[in-house]
Design a protein around this motif. Structure first.
Motif, short mmCIF file in Angstrom:
data_model
loop_
_atom_site.label_atom_id
_atom_site.label_comp_id
_atom_site.label_asym_id
_atom_site.label_seq_id
_atom_site.Cartn_x
_atom_site.Cartn_y
_atom_site.Cartn_z
N ASP A 1 4.26 1.79 -1.46
CA ASP A 1 5.07 0.56 -1.66
C ASP A 1 4.49 -0.64 -0.90
O ASP A 1 5.12 -1.70 -0.87
CB ASP A 1 6.53 0.81 -1.25
CG ASP A 1 6.66 1.29 0.20
OD1 ASP A 1 5.59 1.51 0.86
OD2 ASP A 1 7.78 1.44 0.70
N SER B 1 1.19 1.41 -8.61
CA SER B 1 0.83 1.89 -7.25
C SER B 1 0.09 3.22 -7.31
O SER B 1 -0.35 3.74 -6.28
CB SER B 1 2.10 2.06 -6.39
OG SER B 1 2.77 3.26 -6.76
N GLN C 1 5.82 -1.75 -10.36
CA GLN C 1 5.26 -1.44 -9.03
C GLN C 1 5.00 0.05 -8.88
O GLN C 1 3.97 0.50 -8.41
CB GLN C 1 6.19 -1.92 -7.90
CG GLN C 1 5.64 -1.56 -6.51
CD GLN C 1 6.57 -1.84 -5.37
OE1 GLN C 1 7.80 -1.97 -5.57
NE2 GLN C 1 6.03 -1.94 -4.16
#
Lengths: 393, 393, 393, 393
Positions: A235, B248, B244
């Motif tokens: 993250d 990621s 995200q």
């Protein structure tokens, strides 16, 4: 920590952007912030709202004597249209009869999903917050982050690489992309005239047929050193945070880093950017490591690698069509046409400006996490120390 | 709040996944978790490491008597390869002479950016954390999130729609996609045999030529109601959080919701999913609102709209080639070939399994934020209450 | 960003601490970490569990060749008692008949509130996670944060200022407080022998009467410069973050900064620390600003002011008494005595060690936010640059 | 997720509060919000600023037709004093000669620590943000959280238990505490007249001698069920989050839950609240579990236990004295008296009102995490379902 949030309804009194975590001493030029708000309102194919609103940023806090003071920065942008909505959207109970319902959900918008989520009888309140008008606050907040990055020689700009079927026919240099920002007449924010003309033709088709048209914007971060972001935590990866930032923009439905889309259809040997080493320090580069190309878009393993960081956003066509699609009445469930609210036909250049803001805010957060600093002086000292470190690496 | 983090180096003692915020009382079947770890290791074109590691999840905490107990869940996955690395990667100072340097950065990996960032003389420590081996912990954590979602009738599965130049030739149904998980022989995790054969041919080219090949995986969330996620705050939008989560993942360079990429080249009338209303409740749907197609990929305005949520990840070709690209020696800066570490040739199916985990974790977080609940009983009561609410909407 | 989390049940297989965000290159001495774990097990009045567990930290990731490598650090601490609980607390379904219920809630513990929250028929699973055994993971994580701070000349230590009715009779110097850590025989971790004897007498009363006794620990951060923390945002203030960190420790029911408790009963002129200016630079101080006393405990307006940072935690008496208080049977609701599980009579010194860890972790987070740095070299350069800046202020 | 942030300088144009994560449909009464802002301005011993500012909340967004709409709520509170500061604190560069420096730091304030942190030549900008004027935004945000909690029958009120040497002589009932809010004449917000008179005498001493005086406020959450908060994660414990919320208030230097301070000096048997079981359901209680007293302040193991939640804040005397303490000139470093800015002599009642807001915001966040709900209807359904569950436990 650099954080930002926005508030405000599309036809409410005003829009608010709140940015906290900026170091003190960063010059903030109100005219430059307003220039960014102006840029967001440009582009061929924009709707009537742009003629009503000449957006201006009013700093309520956090900037004194032309500089940040380390406190949270609140920016208010007045909605000039509010005077027509005071009785329709009152804060107090007001007269329910004057409520202006969005009586049938518009396909592609949050209308139906939001009405179900919040248990609303119609989509008025959903539209008010889901509207891309909200990006005005993001652009104001982004202008503050851009001012911070610029102090470190890091610049952010965007250009359009596709509108509908028309694509930019050649690569664009940073010089060309950044120069676009100075233009006072913005057609479709494309570096190449011939390509831009083809793009305009696509918009004309949509204008003629009551349709809307999508496109692709490309945001470039220029001048960033290697080492921002990390591969250590999922993250905190730069690519993940940029993807969230850009995908969170209204109407964006895909995000690409570098040649992400075409790389997926390729062999490794045609994609990866071989590494070389310059004989002497290179003008504008922080190290002597070189790359034969930048298919990685400046990010490897979630970390900036020193090359230009290239992020593309794929914007679907605006969901509001002057030739509305099929929908259903909220109350009777009869088939009908989707509600129509004044809207753009093509907003790709504006989305590019909003994406510049989001990219600057996401990158600025990681820059401050890496370099720290409560004053611009301390931040610059830390930044220069690191640049010397990697230059001597 | 559902949170997760991972730790562990690729050749360290073990990998750790830590998941907190799960309600109590959710059945966790260790065999099913290990099945997910097994799925992550499959696929035509995987490297030798897969034959060394038969990954098994060991629950150190948070699961007792086969169910979650509301406490943080720590899962340890042993690295069987560790016995060959105890002296190379000791925790203590150890014998530096036994250090196994990654002497020249591999283009496409975090090697160079990480060495500059953390001021390392070579890329060993960068490789150890940046390696896709880390996704093993993500898949273990994702299996816990999947168990939670399944209790609400929400299921997550993936399939492959492209490897190199070979693309899935037709749409896939949820039944086909979900059935892939039961296969004990995984070629390229594609629903269509003919397409899968063409995909295999692409991998064979890479195998023959010492190259690697990328592809596209598609993750589908099936059975989710409308109303998860929001348009109210940019950082709580479902599309942004999914972007995200997927971006990621190591080697993912683009993320797409629904027909995001093609929509950008289209007119609005061909993209947006008209809304209709079924005469009677529809089997497997929470409301009677219908859509003629699902180009939006189940998300409008950052909120789930009740349709299948479709997220695609564009995986670049693996950066480690058996015919290494040009690089530079860290110490002397002489031009050389990139260091070679045993690696896959094609990992698209595995990336799809890792993406299922990330999607389940990101969606699970928003599900718990919307429905709350400290016990499975309380969560289900709240969930059923909402489903009844929107059914009666 | 420096983050940490813990996992593990009191009688489970092991405890896990996960620390991420540490810069690379920080020396980590396993013996020193184990010393902290040992310190946590000392103190007159501790229960039998301390004789079973000789806690040792095993680094699973993030530390290689004796130094941090920038990746998340996972530490495992084995529960030696686990071998007696494998059938009582199995991960799998196991034999429910062997379940060891906590059949009546113990006043003061999370038993009743947790059973209601998670809908458990008894408090076993609540006890397993709520137990102060969890602070073992915190102390391991805190030892990593202490190693970071020590590299900047910032040290953290604690001492006991009250046990029951017995109070430390005089002020303690930093030299005395920090020296306590080297003692291999820990009574009640008090700098003054006479006061410690009175404190021991209080514990003896509790031992004799089957009771338990509370006390006050004081944690001091020594050597920190002014400027860490902020007044700009309520959730980034140093005092608020330290209060959360210490209050989150089991059995802590009040937290005080400096002379907070007595200041509330005082006039301003007797409380505030007048400011002076030394003629010459002062040994051990970063600036020439002086204070006549340090009632503010080193924090003004949520920011460190350069003096020692003094945080006190008020520890209630342990909730488990060998002369149990009135309770109720979970199943029949008949009045009964609270369940008894082996426990300490006085744990104030141990709580002080756990509080050192939490203070080091909370302060370390803000230190890295202010100074940044991905390597120890970069962090030190930034830190020294700031110290020079305020020295020349 | 319920989040809030504030912005604004003490003498800037206005103060902003931004609250996001509220469910839709919660009635918000502007008059009630202004009542809370009025309460914050009351109390014997307040400074002249209170006569200048009649604070009124203006809702810019998030509330329409008298109810929340699920969007972020922005509230603006005008600073009437701003008209006197437009040239002193301009947003633009303005005339530096008109800058009103805080030429010598005031002991107890953030002045010195802030000037060093942000590298300011004087403390003006520090004072502007560190000032307790900021709590005005917190109280406005807290009023929104209170409206949410009240819909679930959960109420928050405060009273004063000490001013200087004068202490409340007896326990206070919830009825007495909550009734204080309706008083239109606020002396020192104490439930007992005789005690209040002694408190007033303390303020008079301070008024007479140019001093300031501290005190203790007690905030009570009444009507909350057991099960809010957790022992599972240190940073999600109710006690830790309340401690941060209250300690983050200007001038608070200690926070206590229940009888935290005195418990530390006691034996366990005199502290812990034995558990009983009522023969029949109890009016105003969610379960039939009873406690003989509430020394734990309604929190055990970081979880609400169903009793009143009692949080005390220890307020140091205001740092600005009309008989200023010793300080140093920022420019010449000559010894001088601390700068004087109009200030209160006693602000304990106001701090209590600000603490109510912070407690309501912190507790509201955990309530929404446990019960979820995007509309008031959904939240209430989930809440009632849980209350039925624990009633039937």
């Amino acid at each position: 920590m650099l954080r930002f949030s926005t508030a405000g309804e599309s036809h409410g009194e005003s829009l608010i952007a709140l940015v906290s975590g900026m170091p003190a001493g960063v010059p903030i030029d109100g005219a430059r912030v307003n220039r960014e708000l102006w840029r967001r309102q440009q582009g061929y194919g924009r709707g009537g709202r742009m003629r009503i609103e000449q957006d201006t940023a009013q700093f309520l806090s956090g900037v004194r004597h032309g500089k940040t003071i380390g406190s949270p920065i609140a920016i208010e942008i007045e909605n000039r249209d509010w005077k027509n909505w005071t009785e329709i959207l009152p804060v107090e109970t007001g007269d329910p009869a004057k409520h202006k319902a969005v009586a049938s959900p518009r396909p592609g918008h949050a209308d139906l999903a939001g009405a179900l989520k919040w248990d609303f009888p119609d989509a008025r309140y959903v539209l008010e917050r889901a509207s891309a008008r909200e990006t005005t606050s993001r652009v104001a907040a982004g202008a503050v982050a851009k001012a911070l990055l610029l102090e470190l020689g890091i610049d952010v700009a965007s250009h359009i690489v596709r509108v509908g079927g028309a694509e930019l026919s050649r690569p664009a240099t940073w010089a060309e992309i950044s120069a676009l920002r100075e233009k006072n007449e913005v057609l479709l924010n494309c570096v190449d005239e011939e390509s831009e003309a083809r793009m305009k033709a696509e918009v004309d088709i949509a204008l003629r047929t009551g349709d809307s048209v999508g496109g692709i914007f490309e945001v470039v971060i220029h001048g960033a050193p290697a080492g921002v972001g990390t591969c250590a935590n999922w993250d905190e990866r730069l690519d993940g945070l940029l993807a969230q930032a850009v995908m969170s923009l209204q109407a964006v439905k895909a995000v690409e880093i570098g040649r992400g889309v075409t790389a997926a259809a390729s062999m490794g040997s045609t994609v990866h950017d071989s590494i070389g080493y310059a004989d002497a320090p290179q003008e504008g580069a922080h190290t002597r490591f070189t790359r034969d190309h930048n298919n990685a878009g400046g990010i490897e393993g979630g970390i900036s690698n020193g090359e230009d960081i290239v992020v593309r956003g794929y914007l679907k066509p605006i969901s509001t069509l002057r030739r509305p699609l099929g929908s259903v009445k909220f109350d009777t469930r009869e088939l009908t046409k989707a509600a129509y609210e004044r809207s753009d036909v093509c907003a790709v250049p504006a989305a590019g400006v909003a994406a510049e803001a989001m990219v600057a805010l996401a990158f600025g957060k990681l820059v401050l996490e890496k370099f720290g600093g409560d004053s611009l002086r301390e931040l610059k000292r830390n930044y220069d120390g690191y640049v010397d470190q990697i230059r001597a690496y």
